[in-house]
Structures are given as C-alpha cells and as structure tokens.
Write a protein that holds these residues in place. Sequence first.
Motif, short mmCIF file in Angstrom:
data_model
loop_
_atom_site.label_atom_id
_atom_site.label_comp_id
_atom_site.label_asym_id
_atom_site.label_seq_id
_atom_site.Cartn_x
_atom_site.Cartn_y
_atom_site.Cartn_z
N LYS A 128 0.84 -1.20 0.00
CA LYS A 128 0.00 0.00 0.00
C LYS A 128 0.87 1.26 0.00
O LYS A 128 0.64 2.20 -0.77
N TYR A 129 1.88 1.27 0.84
CA TYR A 129 2.73 2.45 0.96
C TYR A 129 3.68 2.61 -0.22
O TYR A 129 4.24 3.69 -0.44
N ASN A 152 2.91 2.35 -3.26
CA ASN A 152 2.21 2.93 -4.40
C ASN A 152 1.61 4.27 -3.99
O ASN A 152 0.81 4.35 -3.06
N LYS A 155 -0.60 5.99 -5.23
CA LYS A 155 -2.06 6.06 -5.33
C LYS A 155 -2.77 5.49 -4.11
O LYS A 155 -3.87 5.91 -3.77
N THR A 156 -2.12 4.50 -3.46
CA THR A 156 -2.79 3.88 -2.31
C THR A 156 -2.21 4.36 -0.98
O THR A 156 -2.65 3.94 0.09
N THR A 157 -1.22 5.24 -1.05
CA THR A 157 -0.66 5.79 0.20
C THR A 157 -1.63 6.84 0.74
O THR A 157 -2.08 7.69 -0.03
N PRO A 158 -1.95 6.78 2.03
CA PRO A 158 -2.85 7.82 2.55
C PRO A 158 -2.28 9.20 2.24
O PRO A 158 -1.08 9.44 2.37
#
Length: 709
Positions: A582-583, A585, A587-590
């Motif tokens: 998640k981190y 990318n 796009k998917t990192t908060p």
Amino acid sequence: ENGYNLWLRYLPIENVQLRQAYQRQLSSIAIYKHSPTIDAALKELINGINQMIGKVPNISSIPGGAAINFKTNRLVLAKLDQPAIAAQFSTVERRQIGQEGYLIKTIRQNRVQQILIAANTDIGLLYGSFHLLKLMQTHQSLQALNIQQWPRLKLRILDHWDNLNGTVERGYAGYSLWNWQTLPGIIQKRYIDYARANASIGINGAVLNNVNASVKSLTREYLIKTAALAKAFKPYGIKVYLTAKFSAPKELGHLKTADPLDPAVIKWWQDKVKEIYHYIPNFGGFLVKASSEGQPGPGDYGRTHADGANMMAAALKPYGGIVMWRTFVYENKKGADRAKQGYEEFKPLDGKFADNVLLQAKYGPIDFQPREAFNPLFGAMPHTHMMMEFQITQEYFGFATHLVYLGSLFQEYLRKDTYQKGPGTTIAKVLEERVNPETADSNRLTGIAGVANIGTDVNWCGHPFGQANWYAFGRFAWNPMSSADSIAEDWLKMTFTNDPGFVNPIKKLMLGSREVAVNYMTPLGLSHIMNFATHYGPGPWSKFPGWDARDYHHADSVGIGLDRTATGSDAVSQYAPALAAKYSNLKTTPLNLILWFHHIGWDQKIATGETMWNSLVHYYYKGVKQVAAMQQIWQSMKGKIDEDRFNYVTQLLKQQHLEAKWWRNGCVLYFQQYSKRPLPKDCKEPGKAYWNYPTFKPDLPFPYHLDDQ
Ligand code: BDP
C-alpha cells in the motif's frame, strides 16, 4: 479561576431537580474498613459531593460480614470479599475487573436505593469513586447504574523528563514539580493533588526523572527523597520509577566498566536494587535510554540491548520490579534513513528479552512528530512486551502556546492496523497482547507511557487546553480503544461547564486542532522541519554538522518528499506485506503520508486534484485560516466561561495565529526556492520583510513584529 483544580472542579449543580436527586441518593456513605486508599476516596467523595450539592454526606461503618441494610439511601464503598456485596454481581463481573477495576451499580429494595461501588482492591474503589464524581460533574443520572470498568493495560505511566536541578527537558509549564531540596521532609499539597489527578484517570506510575539521566538520582541521598514521594503517592496507587543511567556502576560505583556481562557490574546493580527496595518497598523499576543520543549503553561494550536490559531486569526480578527499555536509537548519518534504525536494531532481538522487560517505542519511527507513519516495531515483536511512548508535552507542537488536542493523535495511532497477524492487528491489540490469544494471560506485562507536560505553572500545563492532553492520555491508557471525542467532551464539562453552547463548538475545535497544526507545520507527511535547536517554529533550512533538515524533506528542483519505497530507502519493507504494498504505491498511500513515503514531482497531480506544489502551499494557507477560525469560535464563547481562562486562551490563540503564519511563510518561501513555481492565485504573497532570505539563517528571529498579512 486559575486552572489549578484541573478537571477536578466540583462545581455546584444548578439544576434543582438533579441536585435534589443527588442529595437523596448520596445523603450518606458507608464503608466496611478504613485504609489510606479508602480514606483518600472518602475525602474526595465528601469534598466533591459537598461542593456539587451543598451537603456533607454522613459517613458510617458497616460491620464485616453484615448484609446490605435497606433502611436508608446511601452510597456503599466496599470490596468484593464482603459476601453481601459479592452477591450483587456475577462471577464473570467480579473476575473481569481484576486488581484495578471496579463495578458501580444502583440496587433497590422497595423505595430505598443504594449505589454500590465495588472492587477487588482498595485502589479499584478509589478509581470507582472518581468515576461516580465524573458522572455527577457531567450531570448524569445515578438512577440505574450498571458499570463495569477495568484497565486494558497494566502500566499506565507518566514519564517526567525532570532534571534534579529543577529544570524540565522539553517542559513548557514551569519547573519540575519535585522539590528535591525540601524532600524528604516536606510533602507539598501539590504532590497530593498531582496524585489525585492521576488517580482520577487511572495513571498508576510516574518516572520521576529525565531519560537523559543523572546518576545522582540513584544515590542514597536521593533515594531517601524519592522514598518520601513514593510513600505520598502510594494511597493513590502510583508507583515511582527512576531512569537508570547505564554507566552508573562506573560513575557511582567507581568500577572500570559498565559492561552488562561483567560480574562486578552485575553485582553492583544487584546491590543498588537491593538498596532501592530497602528505601522504597513499592518501587516500580527502571526506565532506560541506552546507546541513544550520546547516552551510554551496552553498545559501548559490544553487547546487545537484550544483554543490557536483561541484566538490570534480573536484579529487579526478585522484588517484582520491571525494566522499560527504550527503542529510540538512531545515528544522524548522511544517506541513512533514520526511520529504519530502531527496527533494524531491535527486530532481531525479538524473544531475547526477559519477561520483566518491556520495550518502550515511540508512536512513530522518528520522533514524536505531528504526523509520522506508525512505528513498524509494533506488531513486529510478537515475543516481546511492547509498550507505547506518547509525548504529552508539545515539543513538536508549539510547546504550551498552541492549542493542540492530542486525543486525536493518541486515537489515530492506537487504532492503526499493523496487519502483522492479518487485518485487525491494531496497535491497541498489540499493546494489550491480545494478538496471540494462546500466550495472553491476565498477568501479561503491558503498558503505555506519556512524556508529561506538567510543571509548577499554576495551571500545571501552561496552556489551559494542555490539561486535556494529560487527561486524554490517562483515559487512553485505561482503554486504548477509547474515543477522543467523548474524552474531550468529558474533559470540557468537568473543566469548564456543561453548557452545550460551549461544549459542542469547543469540542469540535479541539478535535480538529491537531490536524490544523499539521496543516501549518508539516502537511502531507513532512517531518522534522522545525527549528533544529528548539524544535519551535519552522526550520526546513536547519543545518547541523553531518546532516540537515533536507535529509527529512528532500526538496530539490524536481520535487519533495522521501522515497521510502524499494527504489529509495525501502523503509516500507519493515511493514507487513499488505501495508508495504500500500505504501509503495503513491495512489494507495494515505494522502496525509505521501511525502513520508514518496518523492513527488512539483507538477505531479496528487489526490487533492491539484499539483504537488499547489497542494503543499494550500495546506499551509489552510492551516493559518483554520487558526483564525478557531479564534473566532473562541471569541463567540465570551461570557460562557470565566473571564480569566477565556482571556488567557484568547491571547494564546492570537499568538498561535501569528506563529502559524510564521510557519506558513517560512516553509512556503523556503520550498519555493526549489519549486520555482508561483503561488496559487488565491494565496497572497507571504510577507518577507522579517526573514533573512535568501540566506536562510538557521535561527530566525521570533516573530513579535509580524504584521497582520
Ligand atoms: C527528542 C527530544 C530530546 C529527548 C529525546 C528522547 O528532543 O530532548 O531526549 O527525544 O526521547 O525528541 O530521548
């Protein structure tokens, strides 16, 4: 109104119906047996009830073994070893509350009503008494109570970074509470009020001295002084702990080494611990900062953290003492990612620590920043007791000048999902050791610590709203899954007023305040760009031998932020695979962590819908506007609370607004040097007059002469 009474203000209940109901329900208090803790509870109840309803309750004793007498309405404070009391609760309830919890229940026969506060221990009864007072302070009905409360973490500790000369490291509320000069002879009322405040929120430990320790605190002279404090705190369930400097065997014992495997060193610590327990029988144990920021440690002798911690733990074990060993270690090496170092040093030691050792890790891998990714050690050390370290004192949050409610921060980290054992492995669960049910037992050693924001200022914390952070820390320590929202509400009602016209808007203001500070200080995952020496005000230009603030923000002509993915420092690999992906990318990192994990081009569009540069600038401008809005909301509260605190907070918010601009202007102008992009059209050019641009002197003047632009 100077704030001294904290949230323990027992204001008269003006609602006549409610007051009369309380008067009927609490006309007398009955207990079975006296003890110092029960007497402290009685004193608090008598004082609180009298102040709130204008009647001193009668105190009576019930003979041991006697049944509940339903002749009068009353409050009964009793341990569950009394059969008549135990009979009112189920076995599950009695067990569940453990050694520190309590049960509160309204029971009735015919028209006679009794409120029972029941617990397995005296301290449970004291905690329960504070709960009852809180119900009254927040104007709740006592008609049908059925409350079961117990702490989810065993050690709930305040870390005081107090030096023996009275100064407090990163303390912004005056000097140290501990007057070493007049101890042990003089026990100030303030010590007792400190203990009351802590007991009211379930804090059960205090580390009295700085993690950057002085060996002097381990000398006989100081142990005797510490013993006096320990004795004063005991009725309130608070144990004292000391920081232990690793080199003490050399400095105090005149040994040639402090090598943890050296027999003479081992013996020295054993003797020292024996001496400590001679003076302080309920001593809690040691907090140790070792091989960190110049502090001595096992690393000096080629030994591991486990070697060091276990040696001390073995000395403490026979007395029931514990070691809290900090994981805050790093070197400021060019090119090294500081965020990775704690994990690298400690993860390989999982399972190697004695069972009376806890590792105390800061919530983020760097250092109490306004926002960091969470510390990857949480969840990654399943065979080690992990303890959370929060910072209640606002070292990186505008000291005692900025209104920042940290309840939101505590909640954010405690609810973070580490994914280490699949989804739902929250940090709260990790701390409570509920991740592996097979190893979880009720004796497990669990804990949380907060670096205290308390000093000799008349209102204890400097900023009147700083008290909320002490209060919130205690409530989250009691239950890490608490809600920042309801804690703020209780605190406001107890500290100021129950008037919803005040509580609702100010609660909202509090809940937003941490994000506001992030916006004008370190938006989008930036970190450590404050003034280097003081940690106050902006300093993205700070330089220090060997490294500088650029190592934290990486602004260059291309963009800004640290690449912590596989193409960069690969810090992402320290997280569970799901999170690492998640981190990795963008796009998917908060959104609030993008600059923590990625280096992003100035013109790249991010999730805000704007370019990186425009977004960054907009966050800084938004932060300043939000502080202005906080000021306005506060102004509309005029007349709803006492003038003293109203005026004081008014001034503080004004200062916060000036300083938010100081941050905005400093950061925007500094980063603009790299971006070379104009400000978005809706952002007025920040005033430059008071900045020594373009030389970016490391220590900029304090912005007293800031004009209002
Ligand atoms: C840093 C503080 C420093 C502390 C250190 C620590 O600036 O004063 O000694 O943390 O936690 O944030 O040991």
